[in-house]
Enzyme design. Sequence first.
Site, short mmCIF file in Angstrom:
data_model
loop_
_atom_site.label_atom_id
_atom_site.label_comp_id
_atom_site.label_asym_id
_atom_site.label_seq_id
_atom_site.Cartn_x
_atom_site.Cartn_y
_atom_site.Cartn_z
N ASP A 134 0.84 -1.20 0.00
CA ASP A 134 0.00 0.00 0.00
C ASP A 134 0.88 1.25 0.00
O ASP A 134 1.84 1.33 0.76
CB ASP A 134 -0.90 -0.02 1.25
CG ASP A 134 -2.00 1.03 1.17
OD1 ASP A 134 -2.28 1.52 0.06
OD2 ASP A 134 -2.56 1.34 2.23
N HIS A 203 -9.34 -1.52 -8.18
CA HIS A 203 -9.14 -0.38 -7.28
C HIS A 203 -8.19 0.65 -7.89
O HIS A 203 -8.44 1.86 -7.82
CB HIS A 203 -8.61 -0.88 -5.93
CG HIS A 203 -8.36 0.22 -4.96
ND1 HIS A 203 -9.36 1.09 -4.55
CD2 HIS A 203 -7.23 0.62 -4.32
CE1 HIS A 203 -8.84 1.96 -3.69
NE2 HIS A 203 -7.55 1.71 -3.55
C1 HEM Z 1 -9.57 -0.58 2.65
C2 HEM Z 1 -9.43 0.34 1.78
C3 HEM Z 1 -8.29 0.42 0.81
C4 HEM Z 1 -7.29 -0.48 0.52
C5 HEM Z 1 -7.05 -1.86 1.12
C6 HEM Z 1 -6.45 0.11 -0.50
C7 HEM Z 1 -5.35 -0.49 -1.06
C8 HEM Z 1 -4.64 0.01 -2.14
C9 HEM Z 1 -3.58 -0.67 -2.83
C10 HEM Z 1 -3.07 -2.07 -2.48
C11 HEM Z 1 -3.16 0.13 -3.84
C12 HEM Z 1 -2.07 -0.18 -4.88
C13 HEM Z 1 -0.69 0.27 -4.49
C14 HEM Z 1 -0.53 1.75 -4.26
O1 HEM Z 1 -0.34 2.53 -5.18
O2 HEM Z 1 -0.65 2.13 -3.09
C15 HEM Z 1 -3.94 1.34 -3.77
C16 HEM Z 1 -3.79 2.41 -4.61
C17 HEM Z 1 -4.46 3.61 -4.46
N1 HEM Z 1 -5.50 3.86 -3.60
FE1 HEM Z 1 -6.27 2.59 -2.25
N2 HEM Z 1 -6.96 1.35 -0.80
C18 HEM Z 1 -8.07 1.57 -0.03
C19 HEM Z 1 -8.89 2.68 -0.03
C20 HEM Z 1 -8.67 3.80 -0.79
C21 HEM Z 1 -9.46 5.00 -0.73
C22 HEM Z 1 -10.68 5.22 0.17
C23 HEM Z 1 -8.89 5.89 -1.59
C24 HEM Z 1 -9.27 7.30 -1.94
C25 HEM Z 1 -10.00 8.10 -1.22
C26 HEM Z 1 -7.73 5.24 -2.19
C27 HEM Z 1 -6.88 5.83 -3.08
C28 HEM Z 1 -5.87 5.18 -3.74
C29 HEM Z 1 -5.02 5.81 -4.75
C30 HEM Z 1 -5.07 7.27 -5.18
C31 HEM Z 1 -4.15 4.82 -5.21
C32 HEM Z 1 -3.07 4.96 -6.29
C33 HEM Z 1 -3.70 4.89 -7.65
C34 HEM Z 1 -2.68 5.15 -8.75
O3 HEM Z 1 -1.98 4.20 -9.14
O4 HEM Z 1 -2.57 6.31 -9.19
N3 HEM Z 1 -7.64 3.97 -1.68
N4 HEM Z 1 -4.83 1.25 -2.73
#
Ligand code: HEM
Length: 291
Positions: A134, A203
Amino acid sequence: MEKKAIALAQPGLFVEGAVAGHSLEWTLSGDPREALAALATLDPAGAIIGIGAPLVAALERRVDGLRPFPEIAGSITMPSTQNALWAYVMDATPGEAFARAESLERQLRGPFALVESLPLFRYRDGRDLTGYKDGTANPEGDDAAATALIADGARAGGSFALVQRYVHYRSRFSRLSEAERDDVIGRRYADNEEMEEAPETSHVRRTDQEGYDEPAFMVRRSMPWGDLRTHGLQFVAFVNDLDIVERVLHRMCGLIDGRTDALLRFTAAETGGYYYCPPMADGRLDLSGLI
Ligand code: HEM
């Protein structure tokens, strides 16, 4: 980004790789002026402190750009549990995080009542409990500062936070094959690379910071919480404009194009709040941005 804004920001905003943490939320339980006085003398000791709209309203003041977190009601609903104050402790050991959280609670007791106290931990090398890394696509260095910080004016060096506690349905996620799990996240578990053909509902595609008309960059500092029975992610993101995170939440919940984030079949938001994280002056919070 002006160096001035970076120098004024709460130092915790740029802490990466903390091993343990604690997220705390308070409601207002006394005279709002006493609450303001307690905040003015508070020693944050490296914790990030965020002020919620209910406190600003009780003080009959204003912070441009701050509002209560609204319930997001799409094909999935994310609740609003907006509180008056939030603190985010990140530390080197669980014991130190606990002690620091306790010190904050003691300093604020009286005008504030603690309603959330959630110990957090680093899972492996900074993974979410789904097993996926993450924070990979986070902006870094000056880009992180430009994304998270208000650049100038009375609140220069301040930031806005989105805070949501998610509970995971991990056994449901673990029943998927690795390929199906990769499709949910949009990155490959094996090497953490973004997939070229990631589904529109993955996601990473829903939250893609560059892939839409209006870029939606944010600095994420989330940490896992819980035990073997109940667990999830304390999602924390910093921006200089709350519209950015709200747009992404709308995309995740299917409000923009009817496509819902596949990850939301395996996790659900239980809380939600927006907080203004004021800049610092002489080791204390600079509250002059509450006008
Ligand atoms: C339980 C909830 C969530 C989990 C487990 C989760 C997990 C992840 C994972 C594994 C990634 C891919 C690796 C990374 O770039 O960090 C990711 C990307 C991302 N997440 Fe989440 N996330 C969650 C909730 C959210 C929420 C609520 C938001 C926004 C309000 C969010 C915004 C983003 C963004 C902006 C990226 C990067 C996208 C890109 O590649 O530009 N995430 N998240």
